[in-house]
Motif scaffolding. Structure first.
Motif, PDB file in Angstrom:
ATOM      1  N   ALA A  60       0.857  -1.187   0.000  1.00  0.00           N
ATOM      2  CA  ALA A  60       0.000   0.000   0.000  1.00  0.00           C
ATOM      3  C   ALA A  60       0.887   1.228   0.000  1.00  0.00           C
ATOM      4  O   ALA A  60       2.091   1.146   0.252  1.00  0.00           O
ATOM      5  N   PRO A  61       0.336   2.420  -0.291  1.00  0.00           N
ATOM      6  CA  PRO A  61       1.153   3.648  -0.292  1.00  0.00           C
ATOM      7  C   PRO A  61       1.738   3.936   1.089  1.00  0.00           C
ATOM      8  O   PRO A  61       1.152   3.605   2.123  1.00  0.00           O
ATOM      9  N   VAL A  62       2.907   4.561   1.066  1.00  0.00           N
ATOM     10  CA  VAL A  62       3.602   4.964   2.293  1.00  0.00           C
ATOM     11  C   VAL A  62       4.030   6.415   2.133  1.00  0.00           C
ATOM     12  O   VAL A  62       4.052   6.942   1.020  1.00  0.00           O
ATOM     13  N   PRO A  63       4.380   7.095   3.209  1.00  0.00           N
ATOM     14  CA  PRO A  63       4.794   8.506   3.097  1.00  0.00           C
ATOM     15  C   PRO A  63       5.983   8.678   2.157  1.00  0.00           C
ATOM     16  O   PRO A  63       6.893   7.845   2.115  1.00  0.00           O
ATOM     17  N   ARG A  64       5.951   9.771   1.408  1.00  0.00           N
ATOM     18  CA  ARG A  64       7.030  10.020   0.460  1.00  0.00           C
ATOM     19  C   ARG A  64       8.358  10.261   1.168  1.00  0.00           C
ATOM     20  O   ARG A  64       9.415   9.872   0.668  1.00  0.00           O
ATOM     21  N   TRP A  65       8.298  10.912   2.326  1.00  0.00           N
ATOM     22  CA  TRP A  65       9.560  11.149   3.040  1.00  0.00           C
ATOM     23  C   TRP A  65      10.193   9.855   3.493  1.00  0.00           C
ATOM     24  O   TRP A  65      11.416   9.741   3.579  1.00  0.00           O
ATOM     25  N   LEU A  66       9.382   8.836   3.785  1.00  0.00           N
ATOM     26  CA  LEU A  66       9.940   7.545   4.181  1.00  0.00           C
ATOM     27  C   LEU A  66      10.610   6.867   2.987  1.00  0.00           C
ATOM     28  O   LEU A  66      11.684   6.262   3.131  1.00  0.00           O
ATOM     29  N   LEU A  67      10.003   6.988   1.779  1.00  0.00           N
ATOM     30  CA  LEU A  67      10.629   6.416   0.577  1.00  0.00           C
ATOM     31  C   LEU A  67      11.970   7.095   0.288  1.00  0.00           C
ATOM     32  O   LEU A  67      12.953   6.432  -0.063  1.00  0.00           O
ATOM     33  N   ARG A  68      12.002   8.426   0.430  1.00  0.00           N
ATOM     34  CA  ARG A  68      13.273   9.128   0.204  1.00  0.00           C
ATOM     35  C   ARG A  68      14.320   8.701   1.226  1.00  0.00           C
ATOM     36  O   ARG A  68      15.498   8.499   0.885  1.00  0.00           O
ATOM     37  N   GLN A  69      13.903   8.583   2.501  1.00  0.00           N
ATOM     38  CA  GLN A  69      14.857   8.190   3.536  1.00  0.00           C
ATOM     39  C   GLN A  69      15.425   6.806   3.256  1.00  0.00           C
ATOM     40  O   GLN A  69      16.640   6.587   3.352  1.00  0.00           O
ATOM     41  N   LEU A  70      14.572   5.851   2.894  1.00  0.00           N
ATOM     42  CA  LEU A  70      15.031   4.482   2.644  1.00  0.00           C
ATOM     43  C   LEU A  70      15.895   4.401   1.402  1.00  0.00           C
ATOM     44  O   LEU A  70      16.844   3.611   1.350  1.00  0.00           O
ATOM     45  N   SER A  71      15.587   5.214   0.354  1.00  0.00           N
ATOM     46  CA  SER A  71      16.389   5.164  -0.870  1.00  0.00           C
ATOM     47  C   SER A  71      17.759   5.789  -0.673  1.00  0.00           C
ATOM     48  O   SER A  71      18.690   5.471  -1.421  1.00  0.00           O
TER      49      SER A  71
END
Length: 953
Positions: free
Chosen positions: A505-516
């Motif tokens: 499911a969708p997750v916060p964009r800031w979390l995707l940036r942090q993980l990448s």
């Protein structure tokens, strides 16, 4: 004019550094072709501000050296030109020493090269020029400063003041093989060159002013000519209108043909051709669908293999569980066998300790008090451990039958509030699955603070959700700005922590940036080398603030089904530890209880020594058997622990096998769905193409047969290319006809006839005005007479010079004075004819083809030296590239004799294959050699200097 004395090159072409003497009348540069003879002459030309030969430039030579700076330096003679005069060549430059240094500095300026020049008194080296530039040396005056460095234009003006005129500069710039260039000049060109060298510029300027005044008087004639031009322009405009009308008719015809024939025929042909191509492509796609069927079979086989692996893993776990039960039973049996012996030995030790103090009433009382206090402490410890075990048992019971670890109570309570309010949402912990168990510790540590973040399904409910979070004092984030994780990663993202996570499911964009941004590294050493933000498999995390461990106890793992298994195993280990500690405390309580009872009995008269004597044989047997039974219990415990470890690994492997089986199922479903979709799309495209083919055939049959012939179609394609180009041409013609200015009046041809008659009348009037303006040319005649007088004096002076030089060379030279009339035409046509008589064989002209090679050279040298010969200012120097080329021995001797007889300085080049006579007149011979293959610098130039006669020495 000055003479050259020495030349120094630094980083010029392939010369690292060399200094050459030039203090002779004739300097010969000898060497094989390609050895650098012309390179040496180009260095002298560059130093004198001249252009190089053969299209080369100073930048080419400076670039070959591959250095940041190149230097050209020469010393020249600045002594008075004759004994009767004290005038020095460089007196205008305020240089009065007998020797003057000329220098050229070529610097790299970015990707280009720039050159600057300077001249100083005395023989100054390059190092002195560099060291003393700008500030001087030892506090004295500077040799050069920044303002003393000149550009090319100012440098040429200074050398012109020293005697190097522009005409002589042209002669010095003659290229290889052009020694006889002057004798090839026409008489008219020779006269112009002589006047450029010796003529009076002021007289020429006054003559030009007179002619300019005459041009002003012709303005009336020009006005009449403008009227005539206006009439002719009107006539040309009418001609343009006539041509425009003709083009208009042609474009109308082309528009009709394009619309009715060309565009329909070509469009139908290309449509049918495209349909055939698409049908073939569709057939190829049909054949390629077999690849999808093969992939479907491979995935089904893989699914079967995963099923077998999952079954095998379950059977392995079941067998290990039986093994664990057996090992635990054996360990308990060993413990049961050991416990009676251990109790007996402990009883013997208790009796021995009691026997020591039973005779002392005070010590016995103190011991009873200590044992009572210790017993109470053990009771408190047992109660605390029991509370902890109850909590762990509750957590373990909550995990039974769960695929995911339950959230904390405050999270569960807040989710219930959101559900009651109708706010759809999900937690981060619900949608993330860790695909690689090796990086579970790292992912759990980074995501620990974000697992209870609430992601809203509808961003419009953000305000309502935050109001509820404020009321419930929910300590975790509420996020409405969410996005799906990328389906595929490229570049450095493949090595990020995001690559080992799966999102449902969708997750916060800031979390995707942090993980990448977090890169996965194998160790801290590799992370320090890589730099940036990284994490190790053991959950050591480094970001912009520094590094720290974010390790989470496995009992607190949250993400995915594997987290439940890991948490359950951790709780089981905790329960086992608590049970072991509680059992130990119970044994210690029993031990101290017996000691307390014995102490109380001793206080009442019981003696421990009597019991020791009575049970001595029993105690000794227990001490002998206890070590053997204890070792048996330890071995059984180790086997039990090993079985437990194997079981844990098998459970993890079973979890992985189940996960792989689910993934294979998903891939199979995806392939089946894609194959069905491709089949539907293929059938729809096939039906559409067949319908288009039927329509195109009907259109083709509706066109006339003559338009559809192959040769007619080829003509259309040759002229227009394709239907699109034909359509664009039709649009362009329509646009030109609608937007352009077209002549549609057919009477423009008659108007053109009338305008031709009017132009003829204006031409007659212009002739009459030109006749009345002829008297204005009288004022020009006076200036022309003065110009003619100066030209005659100049020619007589040059005639005298070349006749004297001819006598030195043994050649009879005759020069015909030009016929100078009283009009501009005669001046423009004036010629200076020179004839030469070699060996009494008759006179020959400048370039009549009757002279031999040597005579051509001598003719050119006489004409050349005659330009520089001045009784008041003798001297000068000449560059001659290969003057002896194609000459025999006799002609070489004639040329050498002539060179020795003049008072000029010559720099000659010659290949080494010529006759040795070419070196006979030379005072200095410079021998060049080719650069060796692979070497950076060319070999040094050899110097051969003629020894002066003995009487001179």
């Amino acid at each position: 004019m000055f003479h050259l004395q020495s030349l120094e090159l630094l980083h010029w072409d392939y010369c690292q550094r060399l200094t050459l003497p030039l203090d002779g009348a004739i300097i010969t540069v000898a060497g094989p072709n390609g050895s650098g003879k012309t390179t040496l002459l180009d260095a002298m030309r560059t130093l004198l501000g001249l252009e190089c030969s053969g299209g080369r430039s100073y930048k080419t030579y400076a670039r070959h050296a591959n250095a940041d700076c190149a230097w050209l330096r020469a010393t020249v003679d600045n002594r008075p030109r004759n004994r009767q005069s004290s005038n020095r060549p460089f007196a205008r430059c305020l240089l009065y020493a007998d020797v003057v240094t000329l220098a050229c500095r070529i610097d790299r300026n970015g990707g280009d090269w720039t050159r600057r020049y300077t001249m100083v008194e005395g023989d100054v080296s390059i190092e002195q020029l560099i060291e003393r530039s700008g500030t001087g040396s030892a506090g004295g005056p500077s040799v050069t400063s920044d303002k003393d460095w000149l550009g090319i234009d100012n440098w040429r003006k200074r050398l012109e003041g020293a005697g190097l005129s522009r005409a002589i500069a042209k002669v010095l710039a003659l290229e290889q093989g052009q020694t006889d260039r002057l004798c090839e000049y026409s008489p008219k060109e020779l006269l112009k060159l002589v006047f450029d060298v010796f003529g009076d510029q002021d007289v020429l300027d006054r003559y030009d002013e007179a002619r300019s005044h005459q041009r002003q008087l012709t303005q009336e004639v020009e006005a009449a000519e403008r009227e005539l031009s206006h009439g002719r322009a009107q006539r040309a405009e009418l001609e343009v209108r006539v041509n425009n009308h003709r083009q208009y008719e042609l474009k109308c015809q082309e528009r009709e043909r394009l619309a009715t024939e060309v565009v329909p025929v070509m469009a139908n042909h290309e449509t049918r051709k495209q349909l055939a191509t698409k049908l073939r492509e569709l057939h190829r796609q049909r054949l390629q669908s077999s690849d999808d069927r093969r992939a479907h079979g491979q995935v089904k086989a893989e699914l079967l293999q995963r099923l077998h692996e999952q079954t095998a893993a379950a059977e392995h776990v079941e067998s290990l569980e039986a093994k664990v039960r057996t090992a635990r039973r054996l360990q308990e049996e060993a413990r049961d066998a050991e416990r009676p012996m251990e109790l007996t030995v402990k009883r013997a030790d208790e009796l021995q300790g009691l026997a020591v103090v039973e005779g002392d009433a005070a010590q016995l009382t103190t011991r009873i008090a200590e044992l009572s206090e210790h017993k109470q402490k053990l009771s408190a410890q047992w109660q605390r451990l029991k509370d902890q075990r109850d909590d762990a048992q509750k957590a373990f019971s909550a995990l039974q039958g769960q695929r995911q670890a339950p959230p904390p109570p405050d999270v569960t309570r807040f989710r219930r509030v959101l559900d009651e309010a109708g706010i759809h949402h999900h937690l981060i912990a619900d949608v993330i699955e860790i695909a690689d168990e090796r990086w579970r510790a790292a992912a759990e540590g980074v995501l620990r603070g974000s697992r209870w973040v609430v992601v809203l399904a509808q961003p419009g409910q953000e305000a309502q959700a935050m109001a509820l979070a404020e009321r419930e004092r929910y300590r975790h984030y509420i996020v409405a700005d969410a996005d799906h994780a990328p389906a595929s990663l490229t570049g450095t993202d493949k090595h990020s922590l995001l690559a080992v996570l799966k999102f449902s499911a969708p997750v916060p964009r800031w979390l995707l940036r942090q993980l990448s941004h977090i890169q996965r590294v194998d160790s801290t050493e590799a992370g320090v080398k890589a730099g940036g933000e990284w994490i190790t498999p053991e959950a050591y995390h480094r970001d912009g603030r520094g590094g720290r461990s974010v390790w989470v106890d496995p009992g607190q793992h949250q993400f995915g089904a594997s987290a439940v298994a890991t948490r359950r195993a951790s709780i089981e280990n905790r329960l086992a530890q608590l049970d072991e500690e509680m059992t130990r405390i119970v044994r210690d309580q029993a031990f101290f209880e017996r000691q307390l009872q014995d102490a109380r009995q001793a206080a009442q008269g019981f003696t421990a020594a009597a019991e020791l004597i009575e049970r001595e044989a029993e105690f000794n047997e227990a001490r002998r058997q206890l070590p053997v039974l204890k070792q048996a219990r330890v071995d059984a415990g180790e086997r039990w622990q090993q079985a437990e470890a194997d079981l844990k690994r098998a459970v993890v492997a079973q979890t992985h096998a189940q996960h792989a089986y689910r993934q294979a199922q998903e891939r199979l479903a995806h392939i089946e769905q894609r194959s069905a979709q491709h089949e539907r799309e293929w059938q729809a495209r096939f039906d559409d193409l067949m319908g288009q083919a039927v329509m195109s055939r009907e259109v083709k049959l509706s066109l006339p047969a003559a338009w559809r012939r192959a040769e007619r179609l080829r003509d259309m394609q040759t002229h227009y290319g394709n239907a699109t180009q034909a359509r664009l041409r039709a649009e362009a013609v329509d646009r030109e006809l609608s937007e352009g200015q077209w002549e549609t009046d057919g009477t423009v041809a008659e108007q053109l006839t009338l305008m031709n008659a009017n132009v003829l009348r204006q031409e007659d009037e212009l002739g009459q005005r030109k006749a009345s303006n002829a008297a204005a040319a009288i004022a020009v005649d006076n200036a022309r007479d003065r110009y003619t007088d100066v030209l005659k004096v100049t020619v007589r002076r040059y005639r005298k010079n070349i006749i004297e030089l001819g006598q030195l060379a043994g050649v009879d030279v005759q020069c015909e004075l030009p016929h100078l009339g009283q009009d501009d035409v005669s001046l423009r046509q004036a010629e200076l004819k020179v004839h030469f008589n070699f060996d009494g064989k008759g006179h020959i002209g400048l370039n009549d083809g009757e002279a031999s090679g040597g005579q051509q050279v001598i003719k050119s040298l006489i004409l050349l030296v005659g330009l520089m010969k001045d009784d008041e200012t003798p001297g000068g120097f000449v560059f001659i590239d290969e003057p002896f080329a194609h000459l025999d021995v006799r002609n070489i001797q004639l040329v050498g004799h002539f060179l020795r007889s003049t008072r000029a300085q010559y720099v000659l080049t010659t290949p080494i294959t010529h006759n040795v006579e070419v070196f006979e007149p030379a005072d200095v011979t410079l021998v060049t050699a080719k650069k060796a293959k692979g070497a950076r610098w060319a070999p040094p130039i050899g110097v051969l200097q003629r020894r002066p006669p003995a009487d001179v020495v």
